[in-house]
Design a protein around this motif. Sequence first.
Motif, mmCIF file in Angstrom:
data_model
loop_
_atom_site.group_PDB
_atom_site.id
_atom_site.type_symbol
_atom_site.label_atom_id
_atom_site.label_comp_id
_atom_site.label_asym_id
_atom_site.label_seq_id
_atom_site.Cartn_x
_atom_site.Cartn_y
_atom_site.Cartn_z
ATOM 1 N N GLU A 826 0.784 -1.160 0.085
ATOM 2 C CA GLU A 826 0.037 -0.117 -0.002
ATOM 3 C C GLU A 826 0.858 1.201 -0.098
ATOM 4 O OE1 GLU A 826 -2.683 -0.353 3.255
ATOM 5 O OE2 GLU A 826 -4.253 -1.564 2.141
ATOM 6 N N SER A 827 1.816 1.211 0.804
ATOM 7 C CA SER A 827 2.700 2.497 0.873
ATOM 8 C C SER A 827 3.478 2.532 -0.538
ATOM 9 C CB SER A 827 3.835 2.210 1.888
ATOM 10 O OG SER A 827 4.735 1.067 1.624
ATOM 11 N N MET A 828 3.664 1.470 -1.393
ATOM 12 C CA MET A 828 4.105 1.604 -2.679
ATOM 13 C C MET A 828 3.416 1.681 -3.766
ATOM 14 S SD MET A 828 6.799 -1.750 -2.430
ATOM 15 C CE MET A 828 7.459 -1.807 -3.827
ATOM 16 N N GLU A 829 2.148 2.166 -3.457
ATOM 17 C CA GLU A 829 1.223 2.280 -4.655
ATOM 18 C C GLU A 829 1.278 3.139 -5.545
ATOM 19 O OE1 GLU A 829 -2.783 2.458 -3.289
ATOM 20 O OE2 GLU A 829 -3.019 0.367 -2.408
ATOM 21 N N ASP A 830 1.797 4.468 -5.304
ATOM 22 C CA ASP A 830 1.937 5.586 -6.025
ATOM 23 C C ASP A 830 2.999 5.366 -7.021
ATOM 24 O OD1 ASP A 830 -0.227 6.974 -5.171
ATOM 25 O OD2 ASP A 830 1.221 8.327 -3.683
ATOM 26 N N THR A 831 4.302 4.414 -6.530
ATOM 27 C CA THR A 831 5.317 4.234 -7.278
ATOM 28 C C THR A 831 5.100 3.266 -8.336
ATOM 29 O OG1 THR A 831 6.739 5.069 -5.295
ATOM 30 C CG2 THR A 831 7.780 3.834 -6.989
ATOM 31 N N LEU A 832 4.474 2.246 -7.631
ATOM 32 C CA LEU A 832 3.952 1.114 -8.479
ATOM 33 C C LEU A 832 3.202 1.643 -9.917
ATOM 34 C CD1 LEU A 832 3.161 -1.713 -5.861
ATOM 35 C CD2 LEU A 832 5.104 -1.576 -7.343
ATOM 36 N N GLU A 833 2.296 2.464 -9.538
ATOM 37 C CA GLU A 833 1.406 3.048 -10.480
ATOM 38 C C GLU A 833 2.207 3.783 -11.565
ATOM 39 O OE1 GLU A 833 -1.947 3.632 -12.611
ATOM 40 O OE2 GLU A 833 -1.673 2.230 -10.705
ATOM 41 N N ALA A 834 3.111 4.653 -11.116
ATOM 42 C CA ALA A 834 3.989 5.367 -11.839
ATOM 43 C C ALA A 834 5.119 4.476 -12.794
ATOM 44 C CB ALA A 834 4.918 6.428 -11.193
ATOM 45 N N ILE A 835 5.271 3.630 -12.062
ATOM 46 C CA ILE A 835 6.259 2.606 -12.872
ATOM 47 C C ILE A 835 5.518 1.863 -13.947
ATOM 48 C CG2 ILE A 835 7.857 0.379 -12.604
ATOM 49 C CD1 ILE A 835 8.780 1.763 -10.091
ATOM 50 N N ALA A 836 4.218 0.950 -13.619
ATOM 51 C CA ALA A 836 3.662 0.379 -14.554
ATOM 52 C C ALA A 836 2.173 0.626 -14.373
ATOM 53 C CB ALA A 836 3.985 -1.170 -14.366
ATOM 54 N N PRO A 837 1.789 1.617 -14.775
ATOM 55 C CA PRO A 837 0.261 2.036 -14.840
ATOM 56 C C PRO A 837 -0.759 0.962 -15.171
ATOM 57 C CG PRO A 837 1.091 3.175 -16.571
ATOM 58 C CD PRO A 837 2.287 2.709 -15.917
ATOM 59 N N GLN A 838 -1.717 0.931 -14.899
ATOM 60 C CA GLN A 838 -2.869 0.093 -15.356
ATOM 61 C C GLN A 838 -3.157 -0.051 -16.428
ATOM 62 O OE1 GLN A 838 -6.128 0.035 -12.720
ATOM 63 N NE2 GLN A 838 -7.322 -1.425 -14.156
ATOM 64 N N ASP A 839 -3.364 -0.934 -17.383
ATOM 65 C CA ASP A 839 -3.515 -1.316 -18.920
ATOM 66 C C ASP A 839 -4.914 -1.953 -19.020
ATOM 67 O OD1 ASP A 839 -3.440 -1.354 -21.465
ATOM 68 O OD2 ASP A 839 -1.693 -2.556 -21.668
ATOM 69 N N ASP A 840 -5.943 -0.962 -19.445
ATOM 70 C CA ASP A 840 -7.297 -1.469 -19.591
ATOM 71 C C ASP A 840 -7.270 -2.382 -20.539
ATOM 72 O OD1 ASP A 840 -8.104 -0.102 -17.440
ATOM 73 O OD2 ASP A 840 -8.702 1.836 -18.476
#
Length: 851
Positions: A826-840
Amino acid sequence: EFEKKAEDRAINIVSTWLFDAGLIDELLVNGAMSASVAHQASRMASNTSVDGSVKTSEGVEVGAHGFPLVGAEGAELKMDKETNKLRGAIQRDLAIINARLNDGVAASGLEVQELVNAVGATKDDIGRLRELTTYISDGQISDRDEFLLAQYPYLRKAINARRNINRCFRELEFFSQIPSTCERLRDELHGGEWTAEEWNTIRNVSMEHVELEMLLIEAENSMKGADQFNDAMVDRFLETHVGNVWELGEEIRMRILSGIGSAFDLAVNNPAGIVALVEAVEVYERAAETFEKKRQDSKSESGNLRFTNMRAAALEQLYQDFELRGVEMFKEVHEGAADDADEEDASNSQFTAVLQAATELVAEIDIVKIQMAPCFAPHWHVEALWSSCVAHVCSNHIVQQIGGPDGQNLPELTITQLLELVAWVEFFRETIEETFPDVTTKRDTKKTYFEERPDLFAGDKRSINMETATDSLAWVNNMLWEVHRLAQEEFLVRTRTQTDEWLTKVYGSETVKNQSAEGKLTTSLCEDIFSFSSVQLRTIRERLSKKSDALILAVCVILSHMRTKQIHSRNNFLEDLETCCAASNDFTRMSERCEDMMSELLSQCEFSDDMIATLEASSNELMGVYSSDAVYAARSVHIYVFDPIEEEIGSRLFEIDWEENMTGNDLAVSLVRTLEDFHDDLETYMDDFMVVKSVMSLMSATVIFYAKTLLLRAEKHRSNKRPFFGDNKRALDRMTGDIKIMREYFEGLANQMPALKKHIEKDFENLSTLHELMCIAAGFSDSDAEDFIFVLQKRVRDVGITKHIVGDLWHLMAPTGERYVWELVESMEDTLEAIAPQDDALALEVNDRSY
């Protein structure tokens, strides 16, 4: 011809002698011979003896050259004296010539050479004199006149006088022979009827007749313009001749109009005949134009006679004949259609017959332009006359058939009739715009031409008003193009409906399964679809022109509906392993057939670049769907391969027996052997290229099956304190062995499938990442969990799923640390989203046709 030329030369010689001897006035006053002269001639004959001797010539007048003149009383007229002088001079010149010829026989070479030189010099002098007489001007300035005789006015007047005398005598003789000439021309005109030389006879008679009219018109104009003649007197003097000559002109005109009435057939079968008729007409027009120009130059308005108006009558007759030809053709097809068709099919047969007649008439525009128009003078504009008649007659009949310009009856036509109507309008438009380029850009016309035939004749009816002709053709062209639009829309709607019907029938019926000698599986789906589509496209192509936009639109409609039907029906053919293999092969063949069909179409048609681009885009979309569905079918085999694997291995994998007893990784070995068995079947059933796609799919399915089974164990594990496995270390070692066996199997296939290599590392990296995270959770690895969470996110590209996977792994290996790792993610969510954003797009991959 020889006698006529000899007669002309004799007249020239006599007229020259009359002028040189000064006998013009005496000839005009007294004539050629008086009664006294004739009496003297008889007396001279009586003074001649029987034996031919002549009495003494004492007291006889001697001429300038020493020759005696007529009788003792001398010649009472100057004409007699000059005649005797001429006779004596000629006899003397002939005697000299005879003597010189005798001398020339005995002459030496030097004398002959001198004679040759003298002749050469004389020829030069004669040539110079001839040049001088060539450039005699009548006083009007022109580019050709050099006025070489301007400084010799007497010589110029003398020569003009000689010519005028010659013309005077000739016209006097011609005038006196008008009645006999008219009778002769009538005999020739009627005698040539129904003969091979009929048209040439008419031309020859016309050329002589126009000279009679010319003589009488000029005589009237000159005599009425003179002060000494009364107009009534002139009319009475010319009345008989005028009636005779113009009556003959009417007879000639009737004969010409009779020939012009069959001009179409005559121009095709006897071009020389129609040329002769046109020349017969034009000779009157040239005479009228010349005389009118002369009258305007002299500003003389006297005289009422006009040349027989041949061209106006001929053009009107030609126009009527053209229209009648079109009307008769439609009348024949209507009667023929009514006789041949049943009552139920009468309307359809009549419509087809109308289009056939219209097609024949439009096709004859080229015949008129190529074969007929060269036989006429350009200002007749025969192609405009014929095209206007064709446009008027054809448009009226076709508009009647379709229920008016707005096409009220179009829904009642069959799809074939709509196609034929579209094709005919395109054929008409192409022919008209090629023949009359001005029509192409003319979209607004001055008037409409629904009911009446266009009046194409200007002013005096002797010429064609091309502005009116172009306007009428443009109006018909634009009106029919609107009909084309309506018919094309109805045709495309019918084509769409028909295509849907047969596609539904083909995709809904059971296909016939086939297996080749090599074992490849196919069905009759490809043949069922493209046999019908090929017939449909061939029918459309044969009826439409090679440049038709309607053909492109129809093809695009068919291809679009084939694509839509394929998208919605693909999964219906993927029922088991064998049907997947057969569908993959079928879809591949369908893509190839589509490409061949488009190549054949483009090679046989002449589309514009924009239309080609549109067609290629539509066909590429369909071929792309077929190709991607072939790959999809090949990849779908993993579903039916892993069904038995799920049943046999899925329930036992990661259980206690797997962990404690299967030291040889028995389940992984069983999985690989099962894959080997299915791989042999795939190589037999499918094309080699698609086998590679299937193996890639099986490799991905293997990884997914292994990871899914592992995560499902986390769902079963209910303890929040105790690990799922009895011995985490042993379980991790067992996983390492399983992954190694599965990976080695696919690496062994990579030798014969080079494209497999890069996918092996990519797919099995997922299992390695899961294994490493489990090691970290169990405390067997010093690696940082955050690093591998980043790697997992790049593959999953969804933070929520990544969080649950990591949490499940910790729940299996170290349940007490699950909350910690959950909070870490949860603390890494912003970084994870920035590195690999969700691909619909990944969620739609199952229905994607692009891979």
